[in-house]
Scaffold this motif. Sequence first.
Motif, PDB file in Angstrom:
ATOM      1  N   GLY A 128      12.186   0.652  11.073  1.00 47.00           N
ATOM      2  CA  GLY A 128      11.960   1.573  12.188  1.00 47.00           C
ATOM      3  C   GLY A 128      11.397   2.872  11.688  1.00 47.00           C
ATOM      4  N   GLY A 129      12.153   3.933  11.820  1.00 48.60           N
ATOM      5  CA  GLY A 129      11.709   5.252  11.392  1.00 48.60           C
ATOM      6  C   GLY A 129      12.881   6.197  11.441  1.00 48.60           C
ATOM      7  N   SER A 130      12.616   7.467  11.679  1.00 47.28           N
ATOM      8  CA  SER A 130      13.686   8.459  11.707  1.00 47.28           C
ATOM      9  C   SER A 130      13.414   9.486  12.807  1.00 47.28           C
ATOM     10  CB  SER A 130      13.804   9.157  10.350  1.00 47.28           C
ATOM     11  OG  SER A 130      12.587   9.769   9.990  1.00 47.28           O
ATOM     12  N   LEU A 131      14.489   9.963  13.423  1.00 52.06           N
ATOM     13  CA  LEU A 131      14.405  10.986  14.458  1.00 52.06           C
ATOM     14  C   LEU A 131      14.538  12.357  13.815  1.00 52.06           C
ATOM     15  CD1 LEU A 131      14.326  11.625  17.528  1.00 52.06           C
ATOM     16  CD2 LEU A 131      16.838  11.542  17.479  1.00 52.06           C
ATOM     17  N   LYS A 132      13.655  13.284  14.180  1.00 53.12           N
ATOM     18  CA  LYS A 132      13.658  14.634  13.624  1.00 53.12           C
ATOM     19  C   LYS A 132      13.863  15.658  14.748  1.00 53.12           C
ATOM     20  CE  LYS A 132      12.584  13.114   9.495  1.00 53.12           C
ATOM     21  NZ  LYS A 132      13.542  13.188   8.356  1.00 53.12           N
ATOM     22  N   SER A 133      14.259  16.852  14.359  1.00 54.42           N
ATOM     23  CA  SER A 133      14.427  17.922  15.341  1.00 54.42           C
ATOM     24  C   SER A 133      13.093  18.619  15.582  1.00 54.42           C
ATOM     25  CB  SER A 133      15.455  18.944  14.844  1.00 54.42           C
ATOM     26  OG  SER A 133      16.739  18.357  14.759  1.00 54.42           O
ATOM     27  N   ALA A 134      12.709  18.702  16.850  1.00 51.61           N
ATOM     28  CA  ALA A 134      11.455  19.364  17.211  1.00 51.61           C
ATOM     29  C   ALA A 134      11.692  20.850  17.485  1.00 51.61           C
ATOM     30  CB  ALA A 134      10.855  18.703  18.442  1.00 51.61           C
ATOM     31  N   SER A 135      10.647  21.649  17.337  1.00 43.35           N
ATOM     32  CA  SER A 135      10.749  23.086  17.613  1.00 43.35           C
ATOM     33  C   SER A 135      10.884  23.367  19.098  1.00 43.35           C
ATOM     34  CB  SER A 135       9.517  23.820  17.064  1.00 43.35           C
ATOM     35  OG  SER A 135       9.419  23.637  15.676  1.00 43.35           O
ATOM     36  N   GLY A 136      10.241  22.540  19.940  1.00 44.94           N
ATOM     37  CA  GLY A 136      10.308  22.749  21.378  1.00 44.94           C
ATOM     38  C   GLY A 136      11.451  21.985  22.021  1.00 44.94           C
ATOM     39  N   ARG A 137      11.889  22.467  23.204  1.00 49.23           N
ATOM     40  CA  ARG A 137      13.004  21.830  23.895  1.00 49.23           C
ATOM     41  C   ARG A 137      12.613  20.492  24.525  1.00 49.23           C
ATOM     42  NH1 ARG A 137      17.467  24.973  24.975  1.00 49.23           N
ATOM     43  NH2 ARG A 137      17.296  27.180  24.394  1.00 49.23           N
ATOM     44  N   ASP A 138      11.372  20.347  24.889  1.00 49.53           N
ATOM     45  CA  ASP A 138      10.957  19.177  25.646  1.00 49.53           C
ATOM     46  C   ASP A 138      10.112  18.210  24.806  1.00 49.53           C
ATOM     47  OD1 ASP A 138      12.221  20.184  27.905  1.00 49.53           O
ATOM     48  OD2 ASP A 138      10.454  21.379  28.449  1.00 49.53           O
ATOM     49  N   THR A 139      10.404  18.124  23.550  1.00 45.45           N
ATOM     50  CA  THR A 139       9.644  17.267  22.648  1.00 45.45           C
ATOM     51  C   THR A 139      10.597  16.362  21.865  1.00 45.45           C
ATOM     52  OG1 THR A 139       7.898  18.920  22.377  1.00 45.45           O
ATOM     53  CG2 THR A 139       8.029  17.178  20.714  1.00 45.45           C
ATOM     54  N   SER A 140      10.272  15.082  21.833  1.00 48.14           N
ATOM     55  CA  SER A 140      10.930  14.161  20.909  1.00 48.14           C
ATOM     56  C   SER A 140      10.017  14.012  19.690  1.00 48.14           C
ATOM     57  CB  SER A 140      11.158  12.801  21.564  1.00 48.14           C
ATOM     58  OG  SER A 140      12.118  12.892  22.593  1.00 48.14           O
ATOM     59  N   LEU A 141      10.572  14.206  18.527  1.00 52.58           N
ATOM     60  CA  LEU A 141       9.800  14.133  17.289  1.00 52.58           C
ATOM     61  C   LEU A 141      10.428  13.061  16.401  1.00 52.58           C
ATOM     62  CD1 LEU A 141       7.593  15.335  15.425  1.00 52.58           C
ATOM     63  CD2 LEU A 141       9.309  16.980  14.633  1.00 52.58           C
ATOM     64  N   TYR A 142       9.625  12.067  16.070  1.00 55.65           N
ATOM     65  CA  TYR A 142      10.177  10.978  15.260  1.00 55.65           C
ATOM     66  C   TYR A 142       9.062  10.276  14.484  1.00 55.65           C
ATOM     67  CZ  TYR A 142       8.676   8.142  19.303  1.00 55.65           C
ATOM     68  OH  TYR A 142       7.950   7.554  20.311  1.00 55.65           O
ATOM     69  N   THR A 143       9.470   9.449  13.549  1.00 56.91           N
ATOM     70  CA  THR A 143       8.505   8.663  12.785  1.00 56.91           C
ATOM     71  C   THR A 143       8.729   7.181  13.055  1.00 56.91           C
ATOM     72  OG1 THR A 143       9.900   8.417  10.822  1.00 56.91           O
ATOM     73  CG2 THR A 143       8.494  10.382  10.938  1.00 56.91           C
ATOM     74  N   VAL A 144       7.665   6.416  12.902  1.00 55.14           N
ATOM     75  CA  VAL A 144       7.759   4.953  12.951  1.00 55.14           C
ATOM     76  C   VAL A 144       7.048   4.404  11.720  1.00 55.14           C
ATOM     77  CG1 VAL A 144       7.938   4.778  15.454  1.00 55.14           C
ATOM     78  CG2 VAL A 144       5.681   4.818  14.384  1.00 55.14           C
ATOM     79  N   GLU A 145       7.528   3.270  11.233  1.00 58.84           N
ATOM     80  CA  GLU A 145       6.905   2.605  10.087  1.00 58.84           C
ATOM     81  C   GLU A 145       6.140   1.393  10.590  1.00 58.84           C
ATOM     82  OE1 GLU A 145       6.962   3.890   7.086  1.00 58.84           O
ATOM     83  OE2 GLU A 145       8.246   5.522   7.773  1.00 58.84           O
ATOM     84  N   GLU A 146       4.844   1.366  10.320  1.00 61.63           N
ATOM     85  CA  GLU A 146       3.998   0.281  10.781  1.00 61.63           C
ATOM     86  C   GLU A 146       3.456  -0.512   9.599  1.00 61.63           C
ATOM     87  OE1 GLU A 146       0.994   1.930  13.306  1.00 61.63           O
ATOM     88  OE2 GLU A 146       2.417   2.309  14.948  1.00 61.63           O
ATOM     89  N   PRO A 147       3.148  -1.790   9.808  1.00 65.79           N
ATOM     90  CA  PRO A 147       2.588  -2.585   8.710  1.00 65.79           C
ATOM     91  C   PRO A 147       1.221  -2.063   8.288  1.00 65.79           C
ATOM     92  CG  PRO A 147       2.522  -3.797  10.780  1.00 65.79           C
ATOM     93  CD  PRO A 147       3.344  -2.579  11.026  1.00 65.79           C
ATOM     94  N   VAL A 148       0.917  -2.247   7.030  1.00 61.73           N
ATOM     95  CA  VAL A 148      -0.379  -1.800   6.514  1.00 61.73           C
ATOM     96  C   VAL A 148      -1.507  -2.634   7.094  1.00 61.73           C
ATOM     97  CG1 VAL A 148      -1.752  -1.581   4.405  1.00 61.73           C
ATOM     98  CG2 VAL A 148       0.632  -0.876   4.407  1.00 61.73           C
TER      99      VAL A 148
END
Length: 480
Positions: A122-142
């Motif tokens: 999957g990926g990881s969830l990160k804290s965004a600077s804005g209140r209305d933003t979801s910030l995360y990563t996803v891992e995709e195949p090469v």
Amino acid sequence: MTDTNENYVNGEWVPAATGETVDVVNPANPDEVVARYQQSGTEAATDAVEAAADAASDWADTPGPDRGAVLRDAGAILDDRKDELTDQLVAEEGKARPEAAGEVQRAIDIFYYFAEKARDLGGSLKSASGRDTSLYTVEEPVGVAALITPWNYPIAIPAWKLAPALATGNSVVLKPASAAPGPAVALAEALDEAGLPDGVLNLVTGPGSSVGSTFVEHDAVDAVSFTGSSEVGEMVYDQATDAGKRAQMEMGGKNPTVVGASADPAEAAEIVANGGFGTTGQSCTACSRAVVHEDVYDEFVDELVARAEAIDIGPGSDAEMGPQVSESERDGTLEYIGIAEDEGATLAAGGGVPAEYDEGYFVEPTVFTDVEPDYRIAQEEVFGPVVAVIEVEDFDEGLAVANDVEYGLSASVVTDDHTEAKRFLSEAEAGVVKVNEKTTGLELHVPFGGFKRSSSETWREQGDAGIDFYTISKTVYDNY
């Protein structure tokens, strides 16, 4: 009559357009043809890449648990065929049966391991600077991964490249080594039976000059993973990177075991013998140099010679140490033995072909003493059952000698001195370092790779590191 194995392309077993085949013989009895395989050319390799490219998107979109289920079922099929596959490995590669059985089990374990890892991708969830933003990563195949594998671990190495590539959603083209391709073919058979979609795995046998080069250079291939000699690996790396591809190379070794003054000579000799003569010395992590403190040198040599002379040599089906894989490999080892004698090293054990097995590709377990660190036998990879023993005055000299080669794959130290052990772990120039253990033998869930000419030093294999190579991160900003 010997059956002819076909290539596996787009879910079907097909002959090569060249119409040519190559026989694989039993290295313990070269008059016995074990199997016949396709001697493919660029057309078959191109067909394989195109099939993989066509299948890539659907496989990438398949949920991770579903991909893992295919790997799990394939592992179970391999488990059911374990005895048969062990016999096949012995017949094609020559490995002693207990070693072959262990390698087959490792392939099974790798499939089960990555079957479960597929659930956690999957990926990881990160804290965004804005209140209305979801910030995360996803891992995709090469995308499409090209795998080029060697003959010395003909089922384990294809498995440890193939399983993470498939688990992470990549499609694959695989070229196994021509000397022993059968175990890799068995992996394709198991995955086909387990329900792997057509085109996700494509296996083509044939020479590197046609099949391998096509895989590496084709525009649809996104990543290349190679295991083999440094000379070939460096050429493959240049080809792949010049074409802008992600590349992972694991190559040769000249692996030392440093024996300290506090070591028990008998224990140290057992560790070196197991690392140097196991798998007939045909392992990239095999111990080929014993760097021994002068206080224990003579006793260590006596113990090592005794162990070398006690090894039961013969066909892998019923002996402790089998033959080398081919006539050229055996002759290469014998050539290095002659070079060592010409340089001034003392032949303390072995050095020839056992009289009772002169028809096969056998070499006696060989020990050289009075070896200087700059001798070719102490600098160049032999890839046979040959150990060079180098005497040193103290631990500092031993560490310097251990590091003074162009390779850096595996290294070990035998000592009861904790300070020496800690220094060795910190200062040894190798990707795998061990204390009071042989240089060979790897856990499947931790990174594996080397330094210097042993590796491209780009990506590691196995465990989470194996997953890293076959995935690429995407960062997502979702404003709502």
